[in-house]
Design a protein around this motif. Structure first.
Motif, PDB file in Angstrom:
ATOM      1  N   PHE A  10       0.663  -1.020  -0.061  1.00  0.00           N
ATOM      2  CA  PHE A  10      -0.089   0.019   0.043  1.00  0.00           C
ATOM      3  C   PHE A  10       0.844   1.275   0.037  1.00  0.00           C
ATOM      4  CE2 PHE A  10      -2.000   3.266   2.215  1.00  0.00           C
ATOM      5  CZ  PHE A  10      -3.178   3.429   1.596  1.00  0.00           C
ATOM      6  N   ARG A  13       2.692   1.721  -3.200  1.00  0.00           N
ATOM      7  CA  ARG A  13       1.870   2.280  -4.248  1.00  0.00           C
ATOM      8  C   ARG A  13       1.447   3.702  -4.156  1.00  0.00           C
ATOM      9  NH1 ARG A  13      -3.755  -0.532  -3.306  1.00  0.00           N
ATOM     10  NH2 ARG A  13      -2.567  -2.326  -3.542  1.00  0.00           N
ATOM     11  N   TRP A  14       1.185   4.158  -3.087  1.00  0.00           N
ATOM     12  CA  TRP A  14       0.868   5.595  -3.130  1.00  0.00           C
ATOM     13  C   TRP A  14       2.212   6.709  -2.928  1.00  0.00           C
ATOM     14  CZ3 TRP A  14      -3.410   7.122  -4.485  1.00  0.00           C
ATOM     15  CH2 TRP A  14      -4.531   6.491  -4.317  1.00  0.00           C
ATOM     16  N   ASN A  16       4.763   6.034  -5.015  1.00  0.00           N
ATOM     17  CA  ASN A  16       5.017   5.926  -6.457  1.00  0.00           C
ATOM     18  C   ASN A  16       4.052   6.741  -7.008  1.00  0.00           C
ATOM     19  OD1 ASN A  16       7.699   4.151  -7.432  1.00  0.00           O
ATOM     20  ND2 ASN A  16       6.641   3.021  -5.810  1.00  0.00           N
ATOM     21  N   PHE A  17       2.841   6.946  -6.811  1.00  0.00           N
ATOM     22  CA  PHE A  17       1.753   7.690  -7.359  1.00  0.00           C
ATOM     23  C   PHE A  17       2.244   9.156  -7.240  1.00  0.00           C
ATOM     24  CE2 PHE A  17      -2.291  10.289  -7.097  1.00  0.00           C
ATOM     25  CZ  PHE A  17      -2.678   9.873  -8.317  1.00  0.00           C
ATOM     26  N   LEU A  18       2.458   9.502  -5.920  1.00  0.00           N
ATOM     27  CA  LEU A  18       2.839  10.922  -5.797  1.00  0.00           C
ATOM     28  C   LEU A  18       4.227  11.133  -6.491  1.00  0.00           C
ATOM     29  CD1 LEU A  18       2.321  11.091  -1.843  1.00  0.00           C
ATOM     30  CD2 LEU A  18       0.901  12.263  -3.873  1.00  0.00           C
ATOM     31  N   SER A  59       8.448   5.101 -11.606  1.00  0.00           N
ATOM     32  CA  SER A  59       7.530   5.278 -10.672  1.00  0.00           C
ATOM     33  C   SER A  59       6.127   4.369 -10.932  1.00  0.00           C
ATOM     34  CB  SER A  59       6.881   6.606 -10.343  1.00  0.00           C
ATOM     35  OG  SER A  59       8.177   7.402  -9.616  1.00  0.00           O
ATOM     36  N   PHE A  63       4.253   1.367  -9.168  1.00  0.00           N
ATOM     37  CA  PHE A  63       2.963   1.556  -9.039  1.00  0.00           C
ATOM     38  C   PHE A  63       2.276   0.504  -9.366  1.00  0.00           C
ATOM     39  CE2 PHE A  63      -1.201   3.122  -9.828  1.00  0.00           C
ATOM     40  CZ  PHE A  63      -1.796   3.532  -8.816  1.00  0.00           C
ATOM     41  N   LEU A  67       0.267  -2.419  -7.275  1.00  0.00           N
ATOM     42  CA  LEU A  67      -1.128  -2.587  -7.536  1.00  0.00           C
ATOM     43  C   LEU A  67      -1.606  -3.926  -7.854  1.00  0.00           C
ATOM     44  CD1 LEU A  67      -3.668  -0.665  -7.676  1.00  0.00           C
ATOM     45  CD2 LEU A  67      -3.404  -0.522 -10.243  1.00  0.00           C
TER      46      LEU A  67
END
Length: 266
Positions: A10, A13-14, A16-18, A59, A63, A67
């Protein structure tokens, strides 16, 4: 799926989203730079675009791997992230080594330092003494109008003498103090006096806007000091970035292990 591994998945994931959003911003900045005709900014376009694209790709892989809980994607992500960490570490060490020399010299009656080219690392000397590199840098300095703006910032001779000039202003916009030329104002010196020093910079300086002291070693030294300061800031930033990415790498390792365990159970 273990709670620890799920948490790692989790988080990565976030994170790498940022990071993808930041990378998109870097690419956008590179596109903005490419739209300008300033040769100084344009020379940085490809490195900025390349960095943004590389970070975006890594990233995105991280991600998607987190995911989909795909161990292969996370493995690829970790290998690429490891390469970045090594590159950052090598660059940072080299940056501190290169910027270790050169600090400037205090001159009586001046509130700023003067810089000498021979004080700097040989890498700087090689780059600045390269005629092609210096021709480009000199064109940038003329376009920047730093020297022209001195007369606007300092209206009187007294203000100018009390000013704290930047390394580039001190080295490129005026003759070295050892020459002994008296200043008439912030952009004009009386060159009718015989120079008090045999330095070649004394003969190279001219009051002409496009000449000034742009061919002087003192100007190259001012640019070297500016580059040194910039490199040192980047090196310090890289230390912080290295620590952050190392933590991300650790979380990524946990996510990969979790994905592998989940796959083996299936």
């Amino acid at each position: 799926m273990s709670s620890g591994g799920g948490t790692s998945t989790f988080v990565i994931r976030w994170i790498n989203f940022l990071t993808m959003l930041i990378a998109i911003g870097v690419i956008g900045f590179g596109v903005w730079m490419s739209a300008h005709h300033d040769g100084c900014r344009k020379s940085l376009t490809l490195p900025v675009l390349g960095l943004g694209a590389f970070v975006l790709i890594i990233s995105l892989i991280g991600f998607l791997g987190a995911l989909k809980n795909n161990s292969i994607l996370i493995w690829i992500y970790l290998v690429m992230l490891c390469i970045i960490l090594v590159a950052i570490l090598v660059f940072t060490v080299l940056a501190f080594i290169v910027t270790n020399d050169g600090s400037g010299h205090h001159v009586d009656s001046l509130r700023y330092k003067e810089y000498q080219l021979q004080d700097y690392n040989t890498w700087f000397l090689k780059q600045l003494n390269n005629s092609r590199n210096w021709k480009h840098l000199k064109a940038c300095l003329v376009k920047s109008e730093d020297c022209d703006n001195l007369s606007k910032k300092y209206k009187t001779l007294k203000q100018y003498k009390l000013a704290k000039l930047t390394p580039i202003e001190a080295g490129c916009c005026r003759p070295p103090s050892e020459c002994g030329y008296p200043a008439i104002n912030a952009s004009y010196y009386d060159l009718s006096y015989h120079p008090a020093s045999s330095s070649k910079d004394c003969k190279l300086y001219k009051n002409t806007r496009a000449i000034k002291c742009y061919n002087c070693d003192s100007c190259k030294a001012g640019v070297a000091q500016y580059m040194k300061t910039e490199w040192r800031v980047i090196a310090i930033f890289n230390v912080v970035l290295f620590v952050v990415l190392s933590l991300v790498y650790f979380v990524g390792c946990c996510a990969r292990r979790n994905a592998s365990n989940s796959r083996s159970k299936d």
